[in-house]
Design a protein around this motif. Structure first.
Motif, PDB file in Angstrom:
ATOM      1  N   UNK A  91      14.809  16.203 -16.301  1.00  0.00           N
ATOM      2  CA  UNK A  91      14.813  17.519 -16.214  1.00  0.00           C
ATOM      3  C   UNK A  91      13.624  17.719 -15.402  1.00  0.00           C
ATOM      4  N   UNK A  92      13.574  18.225 -14.165  1.00  0.00           N
ATOM      5  CA  UNK A  92      12.526  18.631 -13.451  1.00  0.00           C
ATOM      6  C   UNK A  92      11.960  20.376 -13.665  1.00  0.00           C
ATOM      7  N   UNK A 112       0.919  -1.016  -0.001  1.00  0.00           N
ATOM      8  CA  UNK A 112      -0.003   0.220  -0.087  1.00  0.00           C
ATOM      9  C   UNK A 112       0.958   1.125  -0.019  1.00  0.00           C
ATOM     10  N   UNK A 113       0.896   2.028  -1.143  1.00  0.00           N
ATOM     11  CA  UNK A 113       1.766   2.967  -1.297  1.00  0.00           C
ATOM     12  C   UNK A 113       0.994   4.562  -1.177  1.00  0.00           C
ATOM     13  N   UNK A 114       1.186   5.051  -0.226  1.00  0.00           N
ATOM     14  CA  UNK A 114       0.514   6.452  -0.112  1.00  0.00           C
ATOM     15  C   UNK A 114       1.198   7.607  -0.715  1.00  0.00           C
ATOM     16  N   UNK A 115       0.927   8.921  -0.644  1.00  0.00           N
ATOM     17  CA  UNK A 115       1.774   9.910  -1.353  1.00  0.00           C
ATOM     18  C   UNK A 115       2.149   9.564  -2.766  1.00  0.00           C
ATOM     19  N   UNK A 116       1.053   9.270  -3.689  1.00  0.00           N
ATOM     20  CA  UNK A 116       1.355   8.946  -5.009  1.00  0.00           C
ATOM     21  C   UNK A 116       0.689  10.367  -5.749  1.00  0.00           C
ATOM     22  N   UNK A 117       1.395  11.045  -6.318  1.00  0.00           N
ATOM     23  CA  UNK A 117       1.031  12.307  -7.174  1.00  0.00           C
ATOM     24  C   UNK A 117       0.776  11.738  -8.623  1.00  0.00           C
ATOM     25  N   UNK A 118      -0.324  12.344  -8.869  1.00  0.00           N
ATOM     26  CA  UNK A 118      -0.955  12.244 -10.314  1.00  0.00           C
ATOM     27  C   UNK A 118      -0.478  13.437 -10.955  1.00  0.00           C
ATOM     28  N   UNK A 119       0.264  13.158 -11.885  1.00  0.00           N
ATOM     29  CA  UNK A 119       0.810  14.483 -12.658  1.00  0.00           C
ATOM     30  C   UNK A 119       0.853  14.161 -14.322  1.00  0.00           C
ATOM     31  N   UNK A 120      -0.082  14.680 -14.688  1.00  0.00           N
ATOM     32  CA  UNK A 120      -0.356  14.428 -16.286  1.00  0.00           C
ATOM     33  C   UNK A 120       0.577  15.457 -16.874  1.00  0.00           C
ATOM     34  N   UNK A 121       1.200  16.021 -16.397  1.00  0.00           N
ATOM     35  CA  UNK A 121       2.373  16.769 -16.968  1.00  0.00           C
ATOM     36  C   UNK A 121       3.765  16.374 -17.116  1.00  0.00           C
ATOM     37  N   UNK A 122       3.857  15.015 -16.365  1.00  0.00           N
ATOM     38  CA  UNK A 122       5.051  14.362 -16.277  1.00  0.00           C
ATOM     39  C   UNK A 122       5.328  13.315 -17.450  1.00  0.00           C
ATOM     40  N   UNK A 123       6.357  12.834 -17.693  1.00  0.00           N
ATOM     41  CA  UNK A 123       6.840  12.100 -18.877  1.00  0.00           C
ATOM     42  C   UNK A 123       7.494  10.867 -18.363  1.00  0.00           C
TER      43      UNK A 123
END
Length: 172
Positions: free
Chosen positions: A76-77, A38-49
């Motif tokens: 590259x962030x 169970x992995x919390x703190x998962x960011x959904x980032x539709x701008x990330x590749x």
């Protein structure tokens, strides 16, 4: 995968936002089952590749390190900061709750740097899930065999992650 014509539409309704504090500009931060962890703190980032699994989270999963495949990929962030991915790994991910869930393999880049998140899920993976997201409703919905599955963002965790990012920036 072929798109079925009889598939129900993915819609967001006011009921989806009743548990949230408004107004808000929070990120979508969810919980996923990754390799049965169970992995919390998962960011959904539709701008990330790139799908990112941070090394500290990987260590907590206690997955055999022999499954890692070394790489030397620069990422590259935002702001032009470079971070090197140290390896890749393909892991099973469960999105949603039984019976409204999907199971998909995700290829993660392992990154050894500090982050308030454990994982970042990227745009191409969201497309493979055929996911629709709403930042207003802090929700990710996706088609399943007989209907629509959903994973709701955790507004409190999103705010905690944001504050942690601000604290990290102040230390730099």
């Amino acid at each position: 995968m072929m798109i079925r014509e009889d598939e129900p539409a993915i819609v967001f309704i006011n009921e989806d936002a009743r548990q949230l504090h408004h107004p808000h500009d929070d990120a979508i931060v969810i919980t996923l089952a990754i390799a049965n962890y169970t992995t919390r703190m998962v960011s959904i980032d539709n701008g990330s590749s790139a799908d990112i699994l941070y090394y500290l989270a990987f260590q907590q999963m206690r997955i055999n390190k022999k499954l890692l495949h070394p790489v030397n990929v620069p990422l590259i962030g935002f702001g032009g900061m470079k971070v090197l991915a140290i390896s890749t790994i393909s892991l099973p991910v469960v999105v949603g709750s039984y019976p409204r869930q999907i199971n998909k393999e995700v290829n993660f880049l392992i990154v050894d740097c500090s982050s308030s998140y454990n994982v970042i899920i990227r745009r191409p993976t969201l497309n493979r899930w055929r996911a629709a997201m709403s930042t207003y409703y802090l929700s990710v919905k996706f088609p399943i065999e007989y209907g629509i599955g959903e994973v709701q963002g955790d507004q409190l965790t999103a705010r905690e992650c944001y504050l942690a990012i601000l604290a990290m920036d102040e230390q730099m």
